[in-house]
Design an enzyme around this catalytic site. Structure first.
Site, PDB file in Angstrom:
ATOM      1  N   CYS A 201       0.935  -1.264   0.052  1.00 11.15           N
ATOM      2  CA  CYS A 201      -0.034  -0.034  -0.056  1.00 11.15           C
ATOM      3  C   CYS A 201       0.929   1.204   0.096  1.00 11.15           C
ATOM      4  O   CYS A 201       1.623   1.523   0.782  1.00 11.15           O
ATOM      5  CB  CYS A 201      -1.058  -0.144   1.299  1.00 11.15           C
ATOM      6  SG  CYS A 201      -1.810   1.394   1.294  1.00 11.15           S
ATOM      7  N   CYS A 204       0.315   3.314   3.338  1.00 19.54           N
ATOM      8  CA  CYS A 204       0.776   2.730   4.897  1.00 19.54           C
ATOM      9  C   CYS A 204       1.880   1.657   4.851  1.00 19.54           C
ATOM     10  O   CYS A 204       2.335   1.195   5.937  1.00 19.54           O
ATOM     11  CB  CYS A 204      -0.522   2.190   5.572  1.00 19.54           C
ATOM     12  SG  CYS A 204      -1.356   0.730   5.126  1.00 19.54           S
ATOM     13  N   CYS A 217      -6.285  -1.870   0.373  1.00 19.27           N
ATOM     14  CA  CYS A 217      -5.511  -2.100   1.561  1.00 19.27           C
ATOM     15  C   CYS A 217      -6.074  -2.814   2.831  1.00 19.27           C
ATOM     16  O   CYS A 217      -7.151  -2.043   3.017  1.00 19.27           O
ATOM     17  CB  CYS A 217      -4.725  -0.929   1.848  1.00 19.27           C
ATOM     18  SG  CYS A 217      -3.563  -1.074   3.146  1.00 19.27           S
ATOM     19  N   CYS A 220      -5.208   0.003   6.041  1.00 13.19           N
ATOM     20  CA  CYS A 220      -5.870   1.454   6.067  1.00 13.19           C
ATOM     21  C   CYS A 220      -6.922   1.653   5.338  1.00 13.19           C
ATOM     22  O   CYS A 220      -7.653   2.665   5.297  1.00 13.19           O
ATOM     23  CB  CYS A 220      -4.693   2.401   5.936  1.00 13.19           C
ATOM     24  SG  CYS A 220      -4.204   2.563   4.052  1.00 13.19           S
ATOM     25  N   ASP A 338      23.939  -1.079 -15.197  1.00  9.58           N
ATOM     26  CA  ASP A 338      23.779  -2.301 -14.605  1.00  9.58           C
ATOM     27  C   ASP A 338      22.793  -3.033 -15.183  1.00  9.58           C
ATOM     28  O   ASP A 338      21.617  -2.414 -15.593  1.00  9.58           O
ATOM     29  CB  ASP A 338      23.427  -2.025 -13.141  1.00  9.58           C
ATOM     30  CG  ASP A 338      23.380  -3.026 -12.246  1.00  9.58           C
ATOM     31  OD1 ASP A 338      22.922  -4.310 -12.800  1.00  9.58           O
ATOM     32  OD2 ASP A 338      24.031  -3.110 -10.896  1.00  9.58           O
TER      33      ASP A 338
HETATM   34 ZN   LIG Z   1      -2.721   1.166   3.487  1.00 13.07          ZN
END
Ligand SMILES: [Zn+2]
Length: 412
Positions: A201, A204, A217, A220, A338
Site C-alpha cells: 500500500c 501505509c 489495502c 488502512c 547495470d
Molecule cells: Zn494502507
C-alpha cells in the site's frame, strides 16, 4: 488561457531567437535536432521562458514510466479536432526540450507536453496546465520499489491543490496515491499488467489485496477509486456507459489503454470520444517505435522496451510462435549501466519463439535466457541475426540505446 494574445516581452523574444540560433548551430554540427541545446540557451537568457510560452496555451502534461511518448502523440492528434497543437513529439521531455518545443508553436491553442517523471511537479508549477494525464509508475532501469514510491510522493506533494483536471489510472495504486491529493481527478480504468511494484500500500505499507480487477489495502482501507472511464477489450467506455470502438494502427493492450486515457483527456476539452478515437487511428509509429521496416527481405517490427514493465507489455503484443524474436540489450548511460534488471523480466514468456540475442550486453542476456531454460542463439549483430531467421515477420525488441543503434542500421 487560449486566445490570450499578450505578446512575449523583448527579453523572452530574444531568448527564443537565441535558442533557435543555438539549435541551428548544434544541428549543423551534426548533434541531432538541437532542440535541447536550444532550450538550454533560451532558459539561461530567460529563466521564466517556459511559463511565458505556456501562458498562451491550454497545456496538457503527460507523465508515466511507460507510454508517455505514445500517449502524448494520441492526445495531440485528438485535440487537433479542436484547434492547433504544439507538442514535444520527439520525446525531449525535460524543461529545456519542452521550452524548445513550445517556442516553435506560437500559433497553437493547445500545448500537449510529455514530461519526464522527475520533472513533473516543476513543469506543472511553471506551465499551469489545464489537464495532467498520469498513466503508470514502476521501477525504471535501476530504480527500485522505494525510489518509485518516493517519486509518487513527490507527485502527490507537487500536485496538491492543482487547478488542473488530473486524468489518472485507477488500476495503478501508486498513480492513485500520487493523484489523490488533487481536487479534481477523472479516474480511468486503464489496467495494469505489471504488478510487481504494486503489492504494498502506498499510503501505509500494508499488503494490498487484489480480488479480480479491484485492489484494497487490508490495513488502512486505501482502495481503488470508482473509474468514470474504462478500457474494456476493444472499447472505451465513457462516463455515460457508451462503448466506443478503438481502431489503432499501434499494437497491444497498453496502447489501447493509452487511447482510453487520451479519449478522457480529449473529452475534458470538449472533443467527443468518437472524434478523438477516429483521429488516433492516424498514429502509425511514434519516434520509430512499432515501425515495420524491410531489411534483408524480412519484415522487422521495431519495439522499444526500456524497463521490466515495458518488456512485459511488449511480450504481450508480439506475434505468436514460431515468429522469430531478436533481443538487443545495451548498458550505456541512457540505459543504466547495470543489467541486473534483466532478472526482473519473465523471459519464459518467449518460449517457443526462435530467439537471437545481440547488443553490447548480449552475454548478460544469454545468461538470463539460459537460466530461464530457453533456446537461443548469440549473434554478432543485427545483420547476422536477421540472416539466420526465416523469411517473414521478425519481432525485434531492444532497450533504449540498442533501439537507436538498430534504427540506424535497419531504419528507413
Ligand atoms: Zn494502507
Amino acid at each position: 488561457m487560449a486566445g490570450n494574445s499578450e505578446p512575449l516581452s523583448p527579453r523572452a523574444k530574444l531568448a527564443v531567437t537565441a535558442g533557435k540560433a543555438a539549435a541551428a548551430v548544434s544541428k549543423a554540427a551534426g548533434r541531432g535536432s538541437g532542440s535541447v541545446i536550444g532550450g538550454k540557451v533560451a532558459l539561461r537568457l530567460d529563466p521564466d521562458l517556459l511559463s511565458r510560452l505556456a501562458h498562451h496555451l491550454d497545456v496538457i502534461l503527460v507523465s508515466a514510466t511507460n507510454g508517455k511518448t505514445t500517449t502524448t502523440r494520441l492526445i495531440a492528434e485528438a485535440l487537433r479536432a479542436a484547434g492547433p497543437v504544439v507538442s514535444n513529439a520527439l520525446g525531449a521531455n525535460m524543461p529545456a526540450g519542452i521550452t524548445s518545443a513550445l517556442a516553435g508553436g506560437s500559433d497553437a491553442r493547445y500545448g500537449v507536453i510529455e514530461v519526464d517523471e522527475k520533472y513533473l511537479a516543476g513543469v506543472a508549477r511553471d506551465t499551469e496546465p489545464k489537464a495532467i494525464a498520469l498513466l503508470n509508475l514502476s521501477r525504471d532501469q535501476l530504480d527500485r520499489a522505494a525510489e518509485t514510491r518516493m517519486l509518487a510522493e513527490k507527485w502527490r506533494e507537487g500536485l496538491a491543490g492543482t487547478k488542473a483536471t488530473v486524468i489518472a489510472n485507477a488500476d495503478d495504486p501508486l498513480i492513485v496515491w500520487a493523484a489523490s491529493s488533487s481536487p479534481n481527478v477523472v479516474w480511468v480504468a486503464a489496467g495494469q499488467e505489471w504488478k510487481d511494484d504494486a503489492w504494498s500500500c502506498p499510503a501505509c505499507g500494508g499488503v494490498l489485496q487484489r480480488p479480480g480487477d479491484d485492489w484494497v489495502c487490508g490495513e488502512c482501507g486505501f482502495r481503488r477509486p470508482v473509474p468514470s472511464w474504462a478500457l474494456n477489450g476493444e472499447y472505451v467506455l465513457d462516463p455515460h456507459g457508451a462503448a466506443w470502438p478503438i481502431h489503432l494502427q499501434l499494437p497491444g493492450r497498453a496502447n489501447k489503454a493509452n487511447a482510453a486515457t487520451s479519449a478522457a483527456v480529449a473529452a475534458t476539452f470538449g472533443v467527443p470520444p468518437q472524434v478523438a478515437l477516429e483521429r488516433m487511428y492516424q498514429v502509425q509509429a511514434v519516434a520509430g517505435r512499432y515501425d515495420v521496416v524491410t531489411f534483408q527481405e524480412r519484415e522487422l517490427r521495431l519495439l522499444l522496451a526500456k524497463n521490466p514493465a515495458g518488456w512485459l507489455e511488449t511480450f504481450s503484443l508480439i506475434d505468436p510462435p514460431p515468429t522469430p524474436v531478436i533481443l538487443s540489450v545495451n548498458a550505456r548511460g541512457a540505459d543504466g549501466t547495470d543489467t541486473s534488471w534483466l532478472w526482473d523480466v519473465d523471459y519464459t514468456r518467449l518460449a517457443g519463439h526462435p530467439i537471437c540475442v545481440i547488443g553490447d550486453r548480449k552475454l548478460d542476456l544469454a545468461v538470463r535466457l539460459e537460466v530461464a531454460g530457453l533456446d537461443f542463439r548469440v549473434c554478432a549483430d543485427a545483420d547476422e541475426a536477421v540472416r539466420i531467421s526465416p523469411p517473414g515477420r521478425i519481432e525485434v525488441i531492444a532497450n533504449y540505446t540498442a533501439f537507436q543503434d538498430l534504427r540506424r542500421r535497419v531504419g528507413n
